[in-house]
Design a protein around this motif. Structure first.
Motif, PDB file in Angstrom:
ATOM      1  N   GLN A 101      64.282  67.541  77.161  1.00  0.00           N
ATOM      2  CA  GLN A 101      64.209  66.085  77.206  1.00  0.00           C
ATOM      3  C   GLN A 101      65.015  65.483  76.057  1.00  0.00           C
ATOM      4  N   LEU A 102      65.650  64.352  76.312  1.00  0.00           N
ATOM      5  CA  LEU A 102      66.300  63.594  75.251  1.00  0.00           C
ATOM      6  C   LEU A 102      65.226  63.010  74.347  1.00  0.00           C
ATOM      7  N   CYS A 103      65.530  62.794  73.089  1.00  0.00           N
ATOM      8  CA  CYS A 103      64.579  62.129  72.211  1.00  0.00           C
ATOM      9  C   CYS A 103      64.441  60.674  72.668  1.00  0.00           C
ATOM     10  N   GLU A 104      63.342  60.071  72.313  1.00  0.00           N
ATOM     11  CA  GLU A 104      63.099  58.686  72.744  1.00  0.00           C
ATOM     12  C   GLU A 104      64.191  57.741  72.255  1.00  0.00           C
ATOM     13  N   PHE A 105      64.645  57.919  71.016  1.00  0.00           N
ATOM     14  CA  PHE A 105      65.671  57.041  70.470  1.00  0.00           C
ATOM     15  C   PHE A 105      67.017  57.259  71.161  1.00  0.00           C
ATOM     16  N   CYS A 106      67.252  58.470  71.670  1.00  0.00           N
ATOM     17  CA  CYS A 106      68.509  58.766  72.356  1.00  0.00           C
ATOM     18  C   CYS A 106      68.648  57.974  73.652  1.00  0.00           C
ATOM     19  N   ARG A 107      67.532  57.525  74.185  1.00  0.00           N
ATOM     20  CA  ARG A 107      67.562  56.761  75.437  1.00  0.00           C
ATOM     21  C   ARG A 107      67.878  55.283  75.224  1.00  0.00           C
ATOM     22  N   LEU A 108      67.830  54.839  73.974  1.00  0.00           N
ATOM     23  CA  LEU A 108      68.090  53.419  73.700  1.00  0.00           C
ATOM     24  C   LEU A 108      69.571  53.103  73.903  1.00  0.00           C
ATOM     25  N   PRO A 109      69.869  51.907  74.411  1.00  0.00           N
ATOM     26  CA  PRO A 109      71.276  51.476  74.453  1.00  0.00           C
ATOM     27  C   PRO A 109      71.834  51.416  73.024  1.00  0.00           C
ATOM     28  N   GLU A 110      73.119  51.546  72.886  1.00  0.00           N
ATOM     29  CA  GLU A 110      73.769  51.607  71.572  1.00  0.00           C
ATOM     30  C   GLU A 110      73.388  50.417  70.685  1.00  0.00           C
ATOM     31  N   GLU A 111      73.366  49.217  71.246  1.00  0.00           N
ATOM     32  CA  GLU A 111      73.038  48.015  70.465  1.00  0.00           C
ATOM     33  C   GLU A 111      71.615  48.107  69.888  1.00  0.00           C
ATOM     34  N   ASP A 112      70.662  48.578  70.695  1.00  0.00           N
ATOM     35  CA  ASP A 112      69.283  48.711  70.231  1.00  0.00           C
ATOM     36  C   ASP A 112      69.157  49.812  69.179  1.00  0.00           C
ATOM     37  N   LEU A 113      69.908  50.892  69.343  1.00  0.00           N
ATOM     38  CA  LEU A 113      69.885  51.984  68.375  1.00  0.00           C
ATOM     39  C   LEU A 113      70.445  51.518  67.029  1.00  0.00           C
ATOM     40  N   GLU A 114      71.522  50.755  67.058  1.00  0.00           N
ATOM     41  CA  GLU A 114      72.105  50.221  65.819  1.00  0.00           C
ATOM     42  C   GLU A 114      71.115  49.297  65.120  1.00  0.00           C
ATOM     43  N   PHE A 115      70.423  48.453  65.904  1.00  0.00           N
ATOM     44  CA  PHE A 115      69.412  47.577  65.315  1.00  0.00           C
ATOM     45  C   PHE A 115      68.303  48.409  64.673  1.00  0.00           C
ATOM     46  N   ALA A 116      67.836  49.445  65.358  1.00  0.00           N
ATOM     47  CA  ALA A 116      66.768  50.299  64.819  1.00  0.00           C
ATOM     48  C   ALA A 116      67.207  50.946  63.505  1.00  0.00           C
ATOM     49  N   LYS A 117      68.450  51.384  63.426  1.00  0.00           N
ATOM     50  CA  LYS A 117      68.959  51.994  62.196  1.00  0.00           C
ATOM     51  C   LYS A 117      68.937  50.983  61.042  1.00  0.00           C
ATOM     52  N   ILE A 118      69.379  49.759  61.322  1.00  0.00           N
ATOM     53  CA  ILE A 118      69.390  48.726  60.281  1.00  0.00           C
ATOM     54  C   ILE A 118      67.966  48.362  59.883  1.00  0.00           C
ATOM     55  N   PHE A 119      67.073  48.275  60.858  1.00  0.00           N
ATOM     56  CA  PHE A 119      65.669  47.960  60.590  1.00  0.00           C
ATOM     57  C   PHE A 119      65.065  49.020  59.666  1.00  0.00           C
ATOM     58  N   ILE A 120      65.349  50.282  59.938  1.00  0.00           N
ATOM     59  CA  ILE A 120      64.841  51.373  59.102  1.00  0.00           C
ATOM     60  C   ILE A 120      65.501  51.336  57.726  1.00  0.00           C
ATOM     61  N   LYS A 121      66.814  51.099  57.691  1.00  0.00           N
ATOM     62  CA  LYS A 121      67.535  51.015  56.407  1.00  0.00           C
ATOM     63  C   LYS A 121      66.932  49.927  55.526  1.00  0.00           C
ATOM     64  N   CYS A 122      66.499  48.837  56.155  1.00  0.00           N
ATOM     65  CA  CYS A 122      65.889  47.717  55.422  1.00  0.00           C
ATOM     66  C   CYS A 122      64.388  47.919  55.222  1.00  0.00           C
ATOM     67  N   ARG A 123      63.905  49.120  55.555  1.00  0.00           N
ATOM     68  CA  ARG A 123      62.494  49.488  55.383  1.00  0.00           C
ATOM     69  C   ARG A 123      61.549  48.543  56.108  1.00  0.00           C
ATOM     70  N   GLY A 124      62.010  48.004  57.233  1.00  0.00           N
ATOM     71  CA  GLY A 124      61.155  47.142  58.035  1.00  0.00           C
ATOM     72  C   GLY A 124      61.006  45.736  57.494  1.00  0.00           C
ATOM     73  N   ASN A 125      61.742  45.400  56.458  1.00  0.00           N
ATOM     74  CA  ASN A 125      61.665  44.056  55.890  1.00  0.00           C
ATOM     75  C   ASN A 125      62.514  43.109  56.738  1.00  0.00           C
ATOM     76  N   ILE A 126      61.843  42.242  57.474  1.00  0.00           N
ATOM     77  CA  ILE A 126      62.541  41.375  58.425  1.00  0.00           C
ATOM     78  C   ILE A 126      63.516  40.438  57.715  1.00  0.00           C
ATOM     79  N   LYS A 127      63.160  39.946  56.532  1.00  0.00           N
ATOM     80  CA  LYS A 127      64.074  39.069  55.778  1.00  0.00           C
ATOM     81  C   LYS A 127      65.378  39.807  55.459  1.00  0.00           C
ATOM     82  N   ASP A 128      65.275  41.085  55.073  1.00  0.00           N
ATOM     83  CA  ASP A 128      66.478  41.867  54.773  1.00  0.00           C
ATOM     84  C   ASP A 128      67.305  42.113  56.037  1.00  0.00           C
TER      85      ASP A 128
END
Length: 129
Positions: free
Chosen positions: A35-62
């Motif tokens: 099976q593909l990992c759950e994140f592998c199924r995300l469209p590229e735009e959503d995956l990029e957003f998830a990476k930035i969200f994690i990089k910002c440690r979930g801080n929405i302001k950042d």
């Protein structure tokens, strides 16, 4: 050239599984039902957003600053990722998101009325909500 593995069947839309894995160095091949990992199924735009969200440690302001988007847009994108991972976004959260968008839209219109931003900027900001 390597390609991102598609997550859904282009014919029926069902989730795809990987049936063969191979080593590029020694050519070893393993067959099975992987099976593909759950994140592998995300469209590229959503995956990029998830990476930035994690990089910002979930801080929405950042995340807002990093992407140059509003709070309601960040929340909307986060909800899209959550749904893409197979989880439900509660209707309470959706109502809150819509309220946040209305507040943000009104703030933009107030800035426009006060001459703080141009009509072009206001239109772009509202479009990005």
């Amino acid at each position: 050239m390597k390609y991102k593995a598609p997550g859904k069947c282009p014919v029926c839309g069902e989730r795809l599984s990987i049936i063969k894995l191979g080593c590029p160095k020694c050519s070893t091949a393993i067959e099975g039902d992987f099976q593909l990992c759950e994140f592998c199924r995300l469209p590229e735009e959503d995956l990029e957003f998830a990476k930035i969200f994690i990089k910002c440690r979930g801080n929405i302001k950042d995340v807002e600053k990093e992407l140059g988007i509003s709070y309601p847009t960040v929340r909307g994108k986060l909800d899209t990722v959550i749904r893409g991972l197979g989880y439900e976004v509660s209707s309470k959260e959706r109502i809150k998101e819509n309220e946040d968008k209305t507040i943000a839209r009104n703030e933009i219109l107030d800035q426009l009325s006060n001459g703080e931003i141009s009509p072009k900027d206001a239109a772009e900001m509202i479009k990005n909500l």
